[in-house]
Design a protein around this motif. Structure first.
Motif, mmCIF file in Angstrom:
data_model
loop_
_atom_site.group_PDB
_atom_site.id
_atom_site.type_symbol
_atom_site.label_atom_id
_atom_site.label_comp_id
_atom_site.label_asym_id
_atom_site.label_seq_id
_atom_site.Cartn_x
_atom_site.Cartn_y
_atom_site.Cartn_z
ATOM 1 N N ASN A 70 55.817 30.651 31.002
ATOM 2 C CA ASN A 70 56.836 30.024 30.164
ATOM 3 C C ASN A 70 58.152 30.781 30.141
ATOM 4 N N SER A 71 58.272 31.778 30.990
ATOM 5 C CA SER A 71 59.516 32.536 31.085
ATOM 6 C C SER A 71 60.648 31.629 31.554
ATOM 7 N N LEU A 72 61.843 31.901 31.062
ATOM 8 C CA LEU A 72 63.011 31.121 31.498
ATOM 9 C C LEU A 72 63.267 31.274 32.996
ATOM 10 N N TRP A 73 62.783 32.365 33.595
ATOM 11 C CA TRP A 73 62.964 32.579 35.033
ATOM 12 C C TRP A 73 62.212 31.526 35.850
ATOM 13 N N PHE A 74 61.167 30.955 35.289
ATOM 14 C CA PHE A 74 60.475 29.846 35.952
ATOM 15 C C PHE A 74 60.915 28.503 35.388
ATOM 16 N N VAL A 75 60.960 28.392 34.074
ATOM 17 C CA VAL A 75 61.185 27.095 33.432
ATOM 18 C C VAL A 75 62.545 26.506 33.798
ATOM 19 N N LEU A 76 63.610 27.288 33.733
ATOM 20 C CA LEU A 76 64.949 26.734 33.997
ATOM 21 C C LEU A 76 65.115 26.217 35.428
ATOM 22 N N PRO A 77 64.816 27.013 36.460
ATOM 23 C CA PRO A 77 64.982 26.463 37.810
ATOM 24 C C PRO A 77 64.015 25.317 38.096
ATOM 25 N N ALA A 78 62.790 25.436 37.611
ATOM 26 C CA ALA A 78 61.807 24.374 37.859
ATOM 27 C C ALA A 78 62.215 23.088 37.154
ATOM 28 N N ALA A 79 62.740 23.202 35.936
ATOM 29 C CA ALA A 79 63.212 22.016 35.213
ATOM 30 C C ALA A 79 64.414 21.399 35.920
ATOM 31 N N ALA A 80 65.336 22.228 36.376
ATOM 32 C CA ALA A 80 66.512 21.717 37.091
ATOM 33 C C ALA A 80 66.101 20.990 38.365
ATOM 34 N N LEU A 81 65.187 21.567 39.127
ATOM 35 C CA LEU A 81 64.715 20.922 40.355
ATOM 36 C C LEU A 81 63.976 19.623 40.051
ATOM 37 N N SER A 82 63.166 19.636 39.008
ATOM 38 C CA SER A 82 62.412 18.437 38.618
ATOM 39 C C SER A 82 63.342 17.322 38.176
ATOM 40 N N ILE A 83 64.311 17.660 37.344
ATOM 41 C CA ILE A 83 65.265 16.651 36.880
ATOM 42 C C ILE A 83 66.094 16.129 38.044
ATOM 43 N N SER A 84 66.488 17.001 38.951
ATOM 44 C CA SER A 84 67.239 16.573 40.131
ATOM 45 C C SER A 84 66.455 15.553 40.946
ATOM 46 N N TYR A 85 65.169 15.811 41.123
ATOM 47 C CA TYR A 85 64.334 14.871 41.874
ATOM 48 C C TYR A 85 64.252 13.528 41.155
ATOM 49 N N LEU A 86 64.035 13.554 39.848
ATOM 50 C CA LEU A 86 63.918 12.315 39.078
ATOM 51 C C LEU A 86 65.231 11.532 39.063
ATOM 52 N N VAL A 87 66.353 12.225 38.990
ATOM 53 C CA VAL A 87 67.653 11.551 39.037
ATOM 54 C C VAL A 87 67.850 10.899 40.409
ATOM 55 N N GLY A 88 67.455 11.587 41.459
ATOM 56 C CA GLY A 88 67.552 11.004 42.803
ATOM 57 C C GLY A 88 66.713 9.745 42.943
ATOM 58 N N ILE A 89 65.504 9.783 42.424
ATOM 59 C CA ILE A 89 64.637 8.601 42.455
ATOM 60 C C ILE A 89 65.258 7.467 41.645
ATOM 61 N N ALA A 90 65.733 7.785 40.436
ATOM 62 C CA ALA A 90 66.336 6.761 39.576
ATOM 63 C C ALA A 90 67.586 6.170 40.215
ATOM 64 N N ALA A 91 68.425 7.011 40.795
ATOM 65 C CA ALA A 91 69.652 6.526 41.433
ATOM 66 C C ALA A 91 69.341 5.623 42.608
ATOM 67 N N THR A 92 68.356 5.982 43.390
ATOM 68 C CA THR A 92 67.945 5.165 44.532
ATOM 69 C C THR A 92 67.432 3.819 44.046
ATOM 70 N N TRP A 93 66.613 3.842 43.005
ATOM 71 C CA TRP A 93 66.029 2.621 42.467
ATOM 72 C C TRP A 93 67.088 1.738 41.820
ATOM 73 N N LEU A 94 68.001 2.338 41.070
ATOM 74 C CA LEU A 94 69.036 1.574 40.364
ATOM 75 C C LEU A 94 70.096 1.013 41.303
ATOM 76 N N ASP A 95 70.321 1.661 42.448
ATOM 77 C CA ASP A 95 71.338 1.220 43.397
ATOM 78 C C ASP A 95 70.883 0.060 44.265
ATOM 79 N N GLN A 96 69.632 -0.338 44.160
ATOM 80 C CA GLN A 96 69.139 -1.443 45.005
ATOM 81 C C GLN A 96 69.537 -2.768 44.448
#
Length: 96
Positions: A70-96
């Motif tokens: 639960n250290s910020l050294w893992f949580v922050l980058p992992a959360a940023a990468l996870s959110i980035s992936y989800l935004v990419g999926i949402a943008a792809t889906w919404l742009d269709q």
């Protein structure tokens, strides 16, 4: 490992794998691999196959999750990468 750590590791692995495997910005890396090892090499196949690449991507991500928890050294980058992936999926889906 908690479910939150697992989900963050999953999202980080998805995004890192997608970046190396298909992102325009990593195209130079994939081109270098092809020039260095040839079009038919296993290394080239690895860099273009998400199923193959994810196995090697997940190892350091899971190690970081296990060591840093639960250290910020893992949580922050992992959360940023996870959110980035989800935004990419949402943008792809919404742009269709």
């Amino acid at each position: 490992m908690t479910i939150v750590q697992f989900l963050l590791a999953l999202g980080a692995t998805l995004r890192i794998t997608r970046f190396i495997n298909a992102d325009f910005l990593a195209g130079g890396l994939r081109a270098w691999v092809i020039r260095r090892f040839g079009n038919d090499s296993k290394v080239t196949y690895l860099s273009t196959c998400p199923w193959c690449l994810s196995i090697y991507t997940v190892v350091p991500v899971i190690a970081a999750a296990a060591l840093l928890g639960n250290s910020l050294w893992f949580v922050l980058p992992a959360a940023a990468l996870s959110i980035s992936y989800l935004v990419g999926i949402a943008a792809t889906w919404l742009d269709q």
